[in-house]
Design a protein around this motif. Structure first.
Motif, PDB file in Angstrom:
ATOM      1  N   ASP A 202       0.805  -1.219   0.000  1.00 17.49           N
ATOM      2  CA  ASP A 202       0.000   0.000   0.000  1.00 17.49           C
ATOM      3  C   ASP A 202       0.842   1.275   0.000  1.00 17.49           C
ATOM      4  O   ASP A 202       0.306   2.371  -0.112  1.00 17.49           O
ATOM      5  CB  ASP A 202      -0.924   0.013   1.222  1.00 17.49           C
ATOM      6  N   LEU A 203       2.152   1.154   0.108  1.00 14.24           N
ATOM      7  CA  LEU A 203       3.004   2.338   0.183  1.00 14.24           C
ATOM      8  C   LEU A 203       3.240   2.950  -1.196  1.00 14.24           C
ATOM      9  O   LEU A 203       3.317   2.243  -2.198  1.00 14.24           O
ATOM     10  CB  LEU A 203       4.355   1.990   0.803  1.00 14.24           C
ATOM     11  N   ASN A 204       3.389   4.254  -1.213  1.00 15.41           N
ATOM     12  CA  ASN A 204       3.768   4.990  -2.421  1.00 15.41           C
ATOM     13  C   ASN A 204       5.295   5.029  -2.417  1.00 15.41           C
ATOM     14  O   ASN A 204       5.904   5.777  -1.665  1.00 15.41           O
ATOM     15  CB  ASN A 204       3.165   6.395  -2.366  1.00 15.41           C
ATOM     16  N   ILE A 205       5.921   4.214  -3.280  1.00 17.56           N
ATOM     17  CA  ILE A 205       7.370   4.028  -3.244  1.00 17.56           C
ATOM     18  C   ILE A 205       8.065   4.837  -4.335  1.00 17.56           C
ATOM     19  O   ILE A 205       7.683   4.778  -5.500  1.00 17.56           O
ATOM     20  CB  ILE A 205       7.735   2.540  -3.417  1.00 17.56           C
ATOM     21  N   THR A 206       9.098   5.552  -3.925  1.00 21.26           N
ATOM     22  CA  THR A 206      10.016   6.199  -4.855  1.00 21.26           C
ATOM     23  C   THR A 206      11.357   5.512  -4.682  1.00 21.26           C
ATOM     24  O   THR A 206      11.828   5.343  -3.557  1.00 21.26           O
ATOM     25  CB  THR A 206      10.159   7.703  -4.549  1.00 21.26           C
ATOM     26  N   ALA A 207      11.962   5.082  -5.787  1.00 16.96           N
ATOM     27  CA  ALA A 207      13.261   4.410  -5.755  1.00 16.96           C
ATOM     28  C   ALA A 207      14.290   5.320  -6.412  1.00 16.96           C
ATOM     29  O   ALA A 207      14.118   5.727  -7.557  1.00 16.96           O
ATOM     30  CB  ALA A 207      13.173   3.069  -6.476  1.00 16.96           C
ATOM     31  N   LEU A 208      15.356   5.625  -5.684  1.00 18.10           N
ATOM     32  CA  LEU A 208      16.378   6.551  -6.165  1.00 18.10           C
ATOM     33  C   LEU A 208      17.759   5.908  -6.074  1.00 18.10           C
ATOM     34  O   LEU A 208      18.095   5.297  -5.066  1.00 18.10           O
ATOM     35  CB  LEU A 208      16.363   7.827  -5.316  1.00 18.10           C
TER      36      LEU A 208
ATOM     37  N   VAL B 214      11.102  -7.060  -8.521  1.00 20.20           N
ATOM     38  CA  VAL B 214       9.885  -6.657  -7.811  1.00 20.20           C
ATOM     39  C   VAL B 214       8.663  -7.181  -8.557  1.00 20.20           C
ATOM     40  O   VAL B 214       8.710  -7.399  -9.763  1.00 20.20           O
ATOM     41  CB  VAL B 214       9.787  -5.123  -7.635  1.00 20.20           C
ATOM     42  N   LYS B 215       7.586  -7.384  -7.814  1.00 25.69           N
ATOM     43  CA  LYS B 215       6.363  -7.918  -8.435  1.00 25.69           C
ATOM     44  C   LYS B 215       5.654  -6.886  -9.294  1.00 25.69           C
ATOM     45  O   LYS B 215       5.099  -7.208 -10.326  1.00 25.69           O
ATOM     46  CB  LYS B 215       5.414  -8.439  -7.359  1.00 25.69           C
ATOM     47  N   GLU B 216       5.654  -5.638  -8.837  1.00 32.52           N
ATOM     48  CA  GLU B 216       4.905  -4.600  -9.545  1.00 32.52           C
ATOM     49  C   GLU B 216       5.773  -3.364  -9.778  1.00 32.52           C
ATOM     50  O   GLU B 216       5.608  -2.346  -9.108  1.00 32.52           O
ATOM     51  CB  GLU B 216       3.657  -4.237  -8.752  1.00 32.52           C
ATOM     52  N   PRO B 217       6.689  -3.439 -10.739  1.00 35.68           N
ATOM     53  CA  PRO B 217       7.582  -2.295 -10.978  1.00 35.68           C
ATOM     54  C   PRO B 217       6.842  -1.039 -11.417  1.00 35.68           C
ATOM     55  O   PRO B 217       7.310   0.070 -11.171  1.00 35.68           O
ATOM     56  CB  PRO B 217       8.523  -2.797 -12.074  1.00 35.68           C
ATOM     57  N   GLN B 218       5.690  -1.199 -12.029  1.00 32.46           N
ATOM     58  CA  GLN B 218       4.914  -0.050 -12.495  1.00 32.46           C
ATOM     59  C   GLN B 218       4.359   0.782 -11.338  1.00 32.46           C
ATOM     60  O   GLN B 218       3.993   1.934 -11.528  1.00 32.46           O
ATOM     61  CB  GLN B 218       3.777  -0.502 -13.427  1.00 32.46           C
ATOM     62  N   LYS B 219       4.345   0.229 -10.143  1.00 31.33           N
ATOM     63  CA  LYS B 219       3.855   0.968  -8.976  1.00 31.33           C
ATOM     64  C   LYS B 219       4.943   1.822  -8.322  1.00 31.33           C
ATOM     65  O   LYS B 219       4.678   2.509  -7.349  1.00 31.33           O
ATOM     66  CB  LYS B 219       3.289  -0.003  -7.932  1.00 31.33           C
ATOM     67  N   ILE B 220       6.164   1.731  -8.829  1.00 28.81           N
ATOM     68  CA  ILE B 220       7.291   2.444  -8.224  1.00 28.81           C
ATOM     69  C   ILE B 220       7.673   3.631  -9.090  1.00 28.81           C
ATOM     70  O   ILE B 220       7.736   3.524 -10.310  1.00 28.81           O
ATOM     71  CB  ILE B 220       8.493   1.489  -8.052  1.00 28.81           C
ATOM     72  N   ASN B 221       7.930   4.759  -8.449  1.00 25.24           N
ATOM     73  CA  ASN B 221       8.435   5.952  -9.135  1.00 25.24           C
ATOM     74  C   ASN B 221       9.959   5.839  -9.169  1.00 25.24           C
ATOM     75  O   ASN B 221      10.637   6.085  -8.182  1.00 25.24           O
ATOM     76  CB  ASN B 221       7.990   7.205  -8.375  1.00 25.24           C
ATOM     77  N   TRP B 222      10.514   5.433 -10.315  1.00 26.89           N
ATOM     78  CA  TRP B 222      11.948   5.180 -10.463  1.00 26.89           C
ATOM     79  C   TRP B 222      12.674   6.471 -10.825  1.00 26.89           C
ATOM     80  O   TRP B 222      12.326   7.129 -11.794  1.00 26.89           O
ATOM     81  CB  TRP B 222      12.197   4.155 -11.565  1.00 26.89           C
ATOM     82  N   LEU B 223      13.719   6.796 -10.059  1.00 28.51           N
ATOM     83  CA  LEU B 223      14.562   7.958 -10.344  1.00 28.51           C
ATOM     84  C   LEU B 223      16.018   7.520 -10.364  1.00 28.51           C
ATOM     85  O   LEU B 223      16.425   6.677  -9.564  1.00 28.51           O
ATOM     86  CB  LEU B 223      14.363   9.042  -9.285  1.00 28.51           C
ATOM     87  N   GLY B 224      16.798   8.116 -11.251  1.00 28.41           N
ATOM     88  CA  GLY B 224      18.180   7.675 -11.377  1.00 28.41           C
ATOM     89  C   GLY B 224      19.182   8.799 -11.413  1.00 28.41           C
ATOM     90  O   GLY B 224      18.965   9.893 -10.889  1.00 28.41           O
ATOM     91  N   SER B 225      20.275   8.528 -12.100  1.00 27.77           N
ATOM     92  CA  SER B 225      21.419   9.437 -12.118  1.00 27.77           C
ATOM     93  C   SER B 225      21.136  10.759 -12.825  1.00 27.77           C
ATOM     94  O   SER B 225      21.875  11.721 -12.648  1.00 27.77           O
ATOM     95  CB  SER B 225      22.620   8.754 -12.773  1.00 27.77           C
ATOM     96  N   ASP B 226      20.054  10.819 -13.577  1.00 28.10           N
ATOM     97  CA  ASP B 226      19.716  12.083 -14.240  1.00 28.10           C
ATOM     98  C   ASP B 226      19.171  13.116 -13.264  1.00 28.10           C
ATOM     99  O   ASP B 226      19.153  14.308 -13.572  1.00 28.10           O
ATOM    100  CB  ASP B 226      18.719  11.850 -15.382  1.00 28.10           C
ATOM    101  N   VAL B 227      18.744  12.675 -12.061  1.00 32.60           N
ATOM    102  CA  VAL B 227      18.214  13.625 -11.077  1.00 32.60           C
ATOM    103  C   VAL B 227      19.028  13.699  -9.788  1.00 32.60           C
ATOM    104  O   VAL B 227      18.803  14.582  -8.968  1.00 32.60           O
ATOM    105  CB  VAL B 227      16.730  13.329 -10.727  1.00 32.60           C
ATOM    106  N   TRP B 228      19.957  12.747  -9.600  1.00 30.73           N
ATOM    107  CA  TRP B 228      20.751  12.762  -8.369  1.00 30.73           C
ATOM    108  C   TRP B 228      22.169  12.335  -8.684  1.00 30.73           C
ATOM    109  O   TRP B 228      22.400  11.286  -9.287  1.00 30.73           O
ATOM    110  CB  TRP B 228      20.136  11.843  -7.321  1.00 30.73           C
TER     111      TRP B 228
END
Length: 160
Positions: free
Chosen positions: A30-36, A50-64
């Motif tokens: 039920d959590l709103n997950i951001t992965a950085l 992960v079972k549901e990658p579409q539920k995760i807000n993925w952020l990478g090297s372009d922002v951090w």
């Protein structure tokens, strides 16, 4: 032991191959997950783990840009930060600033979960594939003897 109730938004900081995210989704879907992460090399494997990658807000090297640069978030935005196996990569001279930035993005009631050392997964619950298990073992050994490595060698230093 006190139970911590996490509500709403979770940041998986330095998500790596995604084993931590798989566990979070298994326990708290039920959590709103951001992965950085500051590198993008783990993105594909993390999505597969992960079972549901579409539920995760993925952020990478372009922002951090990694440790030593500010996290790309407003103040008081996350209810929890899960910081897994990346603490040893923080140079000692900037460690205090890095943790101050993590606390900046946590809400007043927020919590920080840190895992700085993981032990073998004998039951193969999280890392099932033989070659991934060997890779983790090699990775941990190599980092334990690398010049400049600041964690794991002395438990008290890692705890600090």
């Amino acid at each position: 032991m006190r139970k911590i109730k996490i509500k709403g938004r979770l940041l998986a900081l330095s998500y790596g191959p995604g084993y931590n995210l798989a566990l979070v989704q298994e326990i708290r879907n039920d959590l709103n997950i951001t992965a950085l992460d500051f590198v993008d090399v783990f993105y594909d494997s993390a999505c597969q783990n992960v079972k549901e990658p579409q539920k995760i807000n993925w952020l990478g090297s372009d922002v951090w840009g990694g440790f030593g640069t500010s996290l790309p978030f407003e103040r008081d935005i996350f209810d929890a930060v899960l910081f897994t196996c990346a603490d040893p990569y923080i140079p000692i001279e900037i460690r205090q600033d890095v943790y101050a930035d993590i606390y900046r993005i946590l809400t007043k009631e927020g919590c920080l979960g840190i895992l700085t050392r993981s032990y073998p997964d004998h039951e193969r619950r999280y890392v099932r594939e033989k070659w991934n298990r060997l890779e983790v073992l090699c990775h941990d050994f190599l980092e334990s003897v690398c010049e400049g490595w600041v964690g794991f060698s002395r438990v008290n230093d890692s705890i600090k």
